[in-house]
Design an enzyme around this catalytic site. Structure first.
Site, PDB file in Angstrom:
ATOM      1  N   HIS A  81       0.794  -1.230   0.000  1.00  0.00           N
ATOM      2  CA  HIS A  81       0.000   0.000   0.000  1.00  0.00           C
ATOM      3  C   HIS A  81       0.825   1.279   0.000  1.00  0.00           C
ATOM      4  CE1 HIS A  81       0.780  -0.427   4.309  1.00  0.00           C
ATOM      5  NE2 HIS A  81       0.523   0.863   4.445  1.00  0.00           N
TER       6      HIS A  81
HETATM    7  N1  UDP Z   1      -4.098  -6.043   8.691  1.00  0.00           N
HETATM    8  C1  UDP Z   1      -5.408  -6.545   8.760  1.00  0.00           C
HETATM    9  N2  UDP Z   1      -6.032  -6.923   7.601  1.00  0.00           N
HETATM   10  C2  UDP Z   1      -5.435  -6.833   6.377  1.00  0.00           C
HETATM   11  C3  UDP Z   1      -4.106  -6.316   6.308  1.00  0.00           C
HETATM   12  C4  UDP Z   1      -3.487  -5.920   7.474  1.00  0.00           C
HETATM   13  O1  UDP Z   1      -5.961  -6.669   9.854  1.00  0.00           O
HETATM   14  O2  UDP Z   1      -6.063  -7.196   5.366  1.00  0.00           O
HETATM   15  C5  UDP Z   1      -3.433  -5.590   9.932  1.00  0.00           C
HETATM   16  C6  UDP Z   1      -2.095  -6.236  10.220  1.00  0.00           C
HETATM   17  O3  UDP Z   1      -2.239  -7.423  10.965  1.00  0.00           O
HETATM   18  C7  UDP Z   1      -1.378  -5.156  11.013  1.00  0.00           C
HETATM   19  C8  UDP Z   1      -1.935  -3.858  10.445  1.00  0.00           C
HETATM   20  O4  UDP Z   1      -3.142  -4.215   9.763  1.00  0.00           O
HETATM   21  O5  UDP Z   1      -1.743  -5.237  12.388  1.00  0.00           O
HETATM   22  C9  UDP Z   1      -0.949  -3.203   9.503  1.00  0.00           C
HETATM   23  O6  UDP Z   1      -1.552  -2.123   8.895  1.00  0.00           O
HETATM   24  P1  UDP Z   1      -0.957  -1.422   7.596  1.00  0.00           P
HETATM   25  O7  UDP Z   1      -0.152  -2.391   6.833  1.00  0.00           O
HETATM   26  O8  UDP Z   1      -2.121  -0.763   6.934  1.00  0.00           O
HETATM   27  O9  UDP Z   1      -0.089  -0.243   8.199  1.00  0.00           O
HETATM   28  P2  UDP Z   1       1.454  -0.067   8.577  1.00  0.00           P
HETATM   29  O10 UDP Z   1       1.777  -1.063   9.632  1.00  0.00           O
HETATM   30  O11 UDP Z   1       2.255  -0.225   7.334  1.00  0.00           O
HETATM   31  O12 UDP Z   1       1.521   1.330   9.110  1.00  0.00           O
END
Ligand code: UDP
Length: 367
Positions: free
Chosen positions: A209
């Site tokens: 993303h």
């Molecule tokens: N996650 C979720 N469903 C999904 C994809 C990710 O619940 O389809 C959760 C994942 O387990 C983690 C979080 O979302 O806890 C990560 O979010 P994201 O990748 O959007 O953000 P980042 O960590 O990169 O800031």
């Protein structure tokens, strides 16, 4: 002590859940601590927001600022305007922000300008990559934070090097891992597991993303081709972030073993991660979760703000050049990936430590 807790986007909800639970528990033991929860509305899609409140037992927010959508500046401004109104109407002793999203930055600025103390959870992490909006959010937030709660020694060092006094840095561990450990017995098999005949270790999970990976359709297509052709026919399950969905649909990007699905709930997503052969991602939080679950993780970025997942955990930086994927995937397919360990204090007790620190702070009450 009254604390205003701010959350706006998917990873925020996962981080605030244990904090809210720990505050409630501490209050029920007679401690002088209470909270008001603000949802900024940055993520408003049911699958990116509401799901996490019900699955992780997060009480309904006391206010939803409804400030989703728009460009970076439009969103920052909308959150600031709405949060300023809310904070003037509901003064608090401390504003607690988590992570590195637009809401983190916008609400920290508003709080500080209203002379309210700011605590930042997951402070001090740095990718040193100024092309990431999150890095700007981290730097600005930490430049006005009063109390820094950190996940690793790397984060502590970044803060100390930037001149933050040691007594304001509290190394507490990782709230995202609190949520993971508290919920692992509830992970839920999604219906697609049976429908697609998935079995433990016979599929790959993919999430992408970051603007740098998904906004340029040609490169996204090359990466997806490289992944789908180098996993020896294994299914690649891809829960698609709304930002990525637009590009995939517009450019009709697909592959025969690529299974595109909507973003999954936390319990179903982590069931899939726990049973996967490997995870390929550009997420930050997922590299922490795979490290704790011991699942091989390939990060499609050139840098990380979470070096402990690489130095201690199961994560490796593969970069964004599709040609680098084949040798990495060959090592996955021949089970030659490193094993990794769990970083210090990622033990499920971080929120409890944070609340104990908060109770010990001598912040004058506004009530
Ligand atoms: N996650 C979720 N469903 C999904 C994809 C990710 O619940 O389809 C959760 C994942 O387990 C983690 C979080 O979302 O806890 C990560 O979010 P994201 O990748 O959007 O953000 P980042 O960590 O990169 O800031």
């Amino acid at each position: 002590m009254n604390i205003t807790v701010v959350a706006g986007a998917r990873p925020n909800f996962i981080k605030i859940a244990p904090i809210i639970h720990a505050i409630k528990k501490s209050k029920s033991c007679g401690n002088d601590i209470d909270y008001r929860l603000i949802h900024t509305g940055q993520h408003y899609d049911e699958k990116m927001s509401e799901t996490f409140f019900s699955e992780l037992n997060i009480p309904s927010p006391d206010a939803n600022l409804g400030a989703g959508g728009g460009t970076q500046a439009e969103q920052t401004a909308a959150i600031m305007i709405a949060f300023e109104r809310d904070l003037i109407e509901h003064p608090t002793d401390l504003v607690l922000v988590v992570g590195d999203v637009t809401s983190t930055l916008a609400c920290a600025i508003v709080a500080k300008k209203l002379n309210t103390k700011v605590a930042h959870i997951e402070a001090g992490i740095r990718s040193f990559d100024m092309s990431m909006p999150e890095e700007i959010n981290r730097l600005v937030t930490d430049s006005i934070t009063d109390y820094f709660f950190t996940t690793s020694k790397f984060a502590n060092n970044n803060l100390l090097k930037s001149g933050v006094p040691e007594n304001r840095v509290m190394f507490v561990g990782n709230v995202m891992i609190d949520t993971l450990l508290a919920n692992q017995s509830k992970f839920k098999k999604p219906s697609l597991y049976t429908e697609c005949n998935l079995k433990k270790g016979n599929y790959i999970i993919l999430t992408l993303h970051r603007p740098a990976n998904v906004d340029e359709a040609e490169n996204l297509k090359k990466m997806i081709d490289a992944i789908s052709t180098n996993v020896k026919g294994l299914p690649v399950v891809f829960p698609v972030h709304p930002r990525t969905a637009r590009v995939l649909a517009e450019h009709k990007i697909s592959a025969s073993n690529l299974k595109l699905v909507d973003p999954l709930g936390y319990l179903e997503f982590n069931f899939l991660v726990k049973n996967a052969k490997a995870v390929i991602t550009d997420s930050g939080g997922i590299t922490e979760e795979t490290t704790v679950m011991g699942i091989p993780c390939l990060t499609l970025r050139d840098n990380t703000e979470r070096p402990e997942t690489v130095e201690i955990g199961t994560n490796e930086l593969i970069g964004t050049n599709p040609e680098k994927l084949k040798p990495a995937l060959d090592r996955i397919m021949s089970d030659k990936w490193k094993k990794g360990k769990v970083p210090e204090l990622w033990d499920g007790k971080t929120a409890e430590r944070i609340v104990n620190h908060l109770l010990a702070l001598s912040i004058p009450s506004r009530k």
